[in-house]
Scaffold this motif. Structure first.
Motif, PDB file in Angstrom:
ATOM      1  N   LEU A 216      58.629 -16.685  39.413  1.00 22.65           N
ATOM      2  CA  LEU A 216      60.018 -16.496  39.568  1.00 22.65           C
ATOM      3  C   LEU A 216      60.635 -16.258  38.243  1.00 22.65           C
ATOM      4  O   LEU A 216      61.496 -16.657  37.740  1.00 22.65           O
ATOM      5  CB  LEU A 216      60.264 -18.340  39.205  1.00 22.65           C
ATOM      6  CG  LEU A 216      60.004 -19.412  40.753  1.00 22.65           C
ATOM      7  CD1 LEU A 216      58.846 -18.983  41.002  1.00 22.65           C
ATOM      8  CD2 LEU A 216      61.317 -19.548  41.027  1.00 22.65           C
ATOM      9  N   GLY A 219      63.791 -15.414  38.853  1.00 22.11           N
ATOM     10  CA  GLY A 219      64.643 -16.680  39.526  1.00 22.11           C
ATOM     11  C   GLY A 219      64.692 -16.797  40.700  1.00 22.11           C
ATOM     12  O   GLY A 219      63.948 -16.712  41.197  1.00 22.11           O
ATOM     13  N   GLN A 220      65.464 -17.963  41.501  1.00 21.23           N
ATOM     14  CA  GLN A 220      65.225 -17.893  42.126  1.00 21.23           C
ATOM     15  C   GLN A 220      65.397 -17.618  43.729  1.00 21.23           C
ATOM     16  O   GLN A 220      65.198 -16.960  44.584  1.00 21.23           O
ATOM     17  CB  GLN A 220      66.241 -19.792  42.955  1.00 21.23           C
ATOM     18  CG  GLN A 220      65.685 -20.793  42.731  1.00 21.23           C
ATOM     19  CD  GLN A 220      64.625 -21.091  43.213  1.00 21.23           C
ATOM     20  OE1 GLN A 220      64.670 -20.851  44.594  1.00 21.23           O
ATOM     21  NE2 GLN A 220      63.746 -22.211  42.337  1.00 21.23           N
ATOM     22  N   GLU A 221      66.637 -16.283  43.138  1.00 17.99           N
ATOM     23  CA  GLU A 221      67.272 -14.883  43.659  1.00 17.99           C
ATOM     24  C   GLU A 221      65.511 -14.076  44.256  1.00 17.99           C
ATOM     25  O   GLU A 221      65.115 -14.009  45.020  1.00 17.99           O
ATOM     26  CB  GLU A 221      68.141 -14.541  42.708  1.00 17.99           C
ATOM     27  CG  GLU A 221      68.153 -13.096  43.637  1.00 17.99           C
ATOM     28  CD  GLU A 221      69.414 -12.210  42.890  1.00 17.99           C
ATOM     29  OE1 GLU A 221      70.147 -11.303  43.807  1.00 17.99           O
ATOM     30  OE2 GLU A 221      69.438 -13.064  41.949  1.00 17.99           O
ATOM     31  N   LEU A 223      62.419 -16.104  44.028  1.00 22.02           N
ATOM     32  CA  LEU A 223      61.243 -15.335  44.687  1.00 22.02           C
ATOM     33  C   LEU A 223      61.888 -15.859  46.533  1.00 22.02           C
ATOM     34  O   LEU A 223      60.654 -15.437  46.768  1.00 22.02           O
ATOM     35  CB  LEU A 223      61.671 -17.394  44.426  1.00 22.02           C
ATOM     36  CG  LEU A 223      61.341 -18.184  45.373  1.00 22.02           C
ATOM     37  CD1 LEU A 223      59.268 -18.190  45.084  1.00 22.02           C
ATOM     38  CD2 LEU A 223      61.148 -19.906  44.528  1.00 22.02           C
ATOM     39  N   GLN A 224      63.284 -15.911  46.458  1.00 23.95           N
ATOM     40  CA  GLN A 224      63.595 -15.875  47.900  1.00 23.95           C
ATOM     41  C   GLN A 224      62.989 -14.246  48.358  1.00 23.95           C
ATOM     42  O   GLN A 224      62.381 -14.197  49.536  1.00 23.95           O
ATOM     43  CB  GLN A 224      65.048 -15.972  47.765  1.00 23.95           C
ATOM     44  CG  GLN A 224      65.925 -17.429  47.593  1.00 23.95           C
ATOM     45  CD  GLN A 224      64.702 -18.407  48.619  1.00 23.95           C
ATOM     46  OE1 GLN A 224      64.245 -18.221  49.554  1.00 23.95           O
ATOM     47  NE2 GLN A 224      63.996 -19.760  48.201  1.00 23.95           N
ATOM     48  N   ASN A 242      59.003 -22.613  50.556  1.00 24.67           N
ATOM     49  CA  ASN A 242      60.556 -22.908  50.319  1.00 24.67           C
ATOM     50  C   ASN A 242      60.748 -24.687  49.818  1.00 24.67           C
ATOM     51  O   ASN A 242      61.683 -24.875  49.626  1.00 24.67           O
ATOM     52  CB  ASN A 242      61.138 -22.769  51.486  1.00 24.67           C
ATOM     53  CG  ASN A 242      61.605 -20.916  51.729  1.00 24.67           C
ATOM     54  OD1 ASN A 242      62.445 -20.710  50.927  1.00 24.67           O
ATOM     55  ND2 ASN A 242      60.850 -20.382  52.776  1.00 24.67           N
ATOM     56  N   ASP A 276      62.930 -26.144  37.686  1.00 21.33           N
ATOM     57  CA  ASP A 276      63.971 -25.222  38.110  1.00 21.33           C
ATOM     58  C   ASP A 276      62.351 -24.097  39.139  1.00 21.33           C
ATOM     59  O   ASP A 276      62.457 -24.348  39.875  1.00 21.33           O
ATOM     60  CB  ASP A 276      64.344 -23.610  37.521  1.00 21.33           C
ATOM     61  CG  ASP A 276      64.689 -23.017  38.526  1.00 21.33           C
ATOM     62  OD1 ASP A 276      65.751 -23.627  39.306  1.00 21.33           O
ATOM     63  OD2 ASP A 276      64.933 -21.510  38.655  1.00 21.33           O
ATOM     64  N   TRP A 277      61.092 -24.365  38.826  1.00 19.10           N
ATOM     65  CA  TRP A 277      60.175 -23.424  39.231  1.00 19.10           C
ATOM     66  C   TRP A 277      59.254 -24.328  39.794  1.00 19.10           C
ATOM     67  O   TRP A 277      59.094 -23.561  40.921  1.00 19.10           O
ATOM     68  CB  TRP A 277      59.359 -23.123  38.232  1.00 19.10           C
ATOM     69  CG  TRP A 277      60.520 -21.656  37.776  1.00 19.10           C
ATOM     70  CD1 TRP A 277      61.630 -21.146  36.776  1.00 19.10           C
ATOM     71  CD2 TRP A 277      59.174 -20.603  36.273  1.00 19.10           C
ATOM     72  NE1 TRP A 277      61.000 -20.306  36.203  1.00 19.10           N
ATOM     73  CE2 TRP A 277      60.116 -19.536  36.387  1.00 19.10           C
ATOM     74  CE3 TRP A 277      57.817 -19.775  36.386  1.00 19.10           C
ATOM     75  CZ2 TRP A 277      59.896 -18.216  35.692  1.00 19.10           C
ATOM     76  CZ3 TRP A 277      57.637 -18.666  36.506  1.00 19.10           C
ATOM     77  CH2 TRP A 277      58.693 -18.032  35.458  1.00 19.10           C
ATOM     78  N   HIS A 283      63.464 -28.503  47.486  1.00 16.60           N
ATOM     79  CA  HIS A 283      63.194 -27.667  46.307  1.00 16.60           C
ATOM     80  C   HIS A 283      62.120 -26.452  46.238  1.00 16.60           C
ATOM     81  O   HIS A 283      61.283 -26.636  46.169  1.00 16.60           O
ATOM     82  CB  HIS A 283      63.330 -27.566  45.521  1.00 16.60           C
ATOM     83  CG  HIS A 283      63.893 -27.453  44.381  1.00 16.60           C
ATOM     84  ND1 HIS A 283      65.038 -26.612  43.757  1.00 16.60           N
ATOM     85  CD2 HIS A 283      62.850 -26.404  43.038  1.00 16.60           C
ATOM     86  CE1 HIS A 283      65.341 -26.008  42.425  1.00 16.60           C
ATOM     87  NE2 HIS A 283      63.822 -25.348  42.425  1.00 16.60           N
ATOM     88  N   PRO A 284      62.986 -25.350  46.223  1.00 18.27           N
ATOM     89  CA  PRO A 284      61.844 -23.714  46.563  1.00 18.27           C
ATOM     90  C   PRO A 284      61.283 -23.419  44.932  1.00 18.27           C
ATOM     91  O   PRO A 284      61.578 -23.849  44.548  1.00 18.27           O
ATOM     92  CB  PRO A 284      62.460 -22.509  47.126  1.00 18.27           C
ATOM     93  CG  PRO A 284      64.001 -23.453  46.481  1.00 18.27           C
ATOM     94  CD  PRO A 284      64.289 -24.067  46.738  1.00 18.27           C
ATOM     95  N   GLY A 285      59.995 -23.122  45.093  1.00 15.14           N
ATOM     96  CA  GLY A 285      59.501 -22.521  43.935  1.00 15.14           C
ATOM     97  C   GLY A 285      57.932 -22.679  43.744  1.00 15.14           C
ATOM     98  O   GLY A 285      57.155 -22.273  45.198  1.00 15.14           O
TER      99      GLY A 285
END
Length: 363
Positions: A216, A219-221, A223-224, A242, A276-277, A283-285
């Motif tokens: 990550l 970030g989350q963007e 990751l997607q 996810n 966050d991760w 929560h995705p990570g």
């Protein structure tokens, strides 16, 4: 006990019918071959038993399966995510019955007093040796990026023989995949195009582990984008998702009549990024080994349906040859939960390896 810390030799540990008397625990037959940066080492600080972990105790190197995995047809892979199934190994039927069953005549059944919960009562493993290759940290940042763009099918040519000849090859990919998002506030943040998946798969990698402290980095963007690339490529990625169930889902193979499950998780995350991760229910990570109960539950569930359970971890302290306390504690818990093979990376050094009861651990 092991008496030295650091690398002694690359090697192999085998369980096979003709080696039952020598190694003990004969009903759990498997092979570990260390590839790339991983070798079998002797380390007193690891608190492991070196029995059967030495090269001079290995069985002959000719394998029962052909070395060209792409030329075979009946190896299967299953996962909560898309799996590559175009690689194969010969499969065979196992013996009827299994250890722990009433009236079993299996000479390899656990002796009285040994824990039958370690194996499913319906175990029907064929007893044929299986070869696993493990690779440490891989990224395609800096000058490697241009090489990846020019020849994605050639960038890992130097280690392709090790990866391709193994029945299952597992490598840790430390990078976000895509065009990038908000770069994480850290010293090293890696990013690669989705051709990174092609480079690994074409080199013989069967499991791309992405539970680590770099997946990550954007970030989350990011990751997607990574998850979208996994789906588009059908890449055999484990360790991100996810949600936690998806991230921690075992990747399961059937090879020569044996069911082998591979679980990927990380114990290494930057303290300011853990929340966050980390993948959770909603929560995705990444699959986090810090969520110990979830990891042990996944191992126990895999134990019930698998002949062999492999846990591939991102853990340890960089530049240290000896495992830290968190590694030692976790390895003991994983072994108790039913993991047969526990292998990790991240330290950029080869740490101790040996037996923890009947489980094989290569820190």
């Amino acid at each position: 006990m092991l008496t030295h810390c650091g690398v002694r030799r690359q090697g192999r540990a085998l369980r096979s019918p003709e080696r039952n008397e020598r190694f003990g625990h004969p009903w759990r037959r498997w092979a570990v071959v260390a590839g790339l940066a991983l070798g079998v080492s002797l380390a007193g600080c690891a608190g492991l038993d070196s029995t059967a972990a030495r090269t001079d105790k290995a069985a002959p190197t000719d394998k029962a399966a052909p070395t060209d995995k792409t030329a075979q047809s009946d190896k299967t892979a299953q996962s909560g995510k898309a799996a590559s199934t175009d690689k194969a190994a010969q499969a065979g039927s196992g013996p009827s019955g299994g250890p722990g069953q009433s009236g079993s005549t299996d000479p390899d059944a656990p002796a009285k007093g040994e824990d039958p919960a370690r194996l499913d009562p319906a175990w029907t493993g064929s007893g044929e040796p299986i070869v696993l290759a493990f690779g440490g940290d891989v990224h395609f940042d800096g000058p490697l990026l241009q090489q990846l763009r020019d020849r994605p099918d050639n960038i890992l040519s130097g280690v392709r023989p090790v990866l391709s000849e193994a029945d299952i090859a597992i490598v840790n990919l430390e990078s976000a995949i895509g065009t990038g998002g908000v770069k994480a506030s850290k010293q090293f943040a890696f990013l690669a195009p989705d051709s990174a998946f092609d480079a690994l798969s074409s080199s013989g990698v069967d499991v791309i582990g992405m539970a680590n402290n770099h997946s990550l980095d954007h970030g989350q963007e990011g990751l997607q984008q990574t998850l979208a690339a996994i789906s588009a490529k059908g890449a055999p990625v484990s360790g991100v998702g996810n949600n936690e169930q998806e991230a921690m889902a075992p990747r399961t193979f059937t090879i020569r009549g044996q069911t082998i499950s591979v679980i990927v998780a990380t114990q290494v995350l930057d303290s300011n990024l853990i929340t966050d991760w980390t993948a959770t229910e909603n929560h995705p990570g990444v699959a986090s080994a810090k969520r110990t109960e979830s990891l042990l539950r996944t191992v126990s569930e895999a134990r019930r349906v698998s002949d062999t359970v492999v846990v591939f971890l991102h853990w340890g302290t960089e530049k240290q040859h000896c495992p830290n306390d968190a590694q030692v504690t976790l390895s003991q818990s994983l072994a108790t939960a039913g993991a047969d093979i526990i292998v990790g990376g991240h330290a950029h050094r080869v740490q101790g390896a040996g037996y923890l009861g009947s489980s094989y651990v290569a820190y």
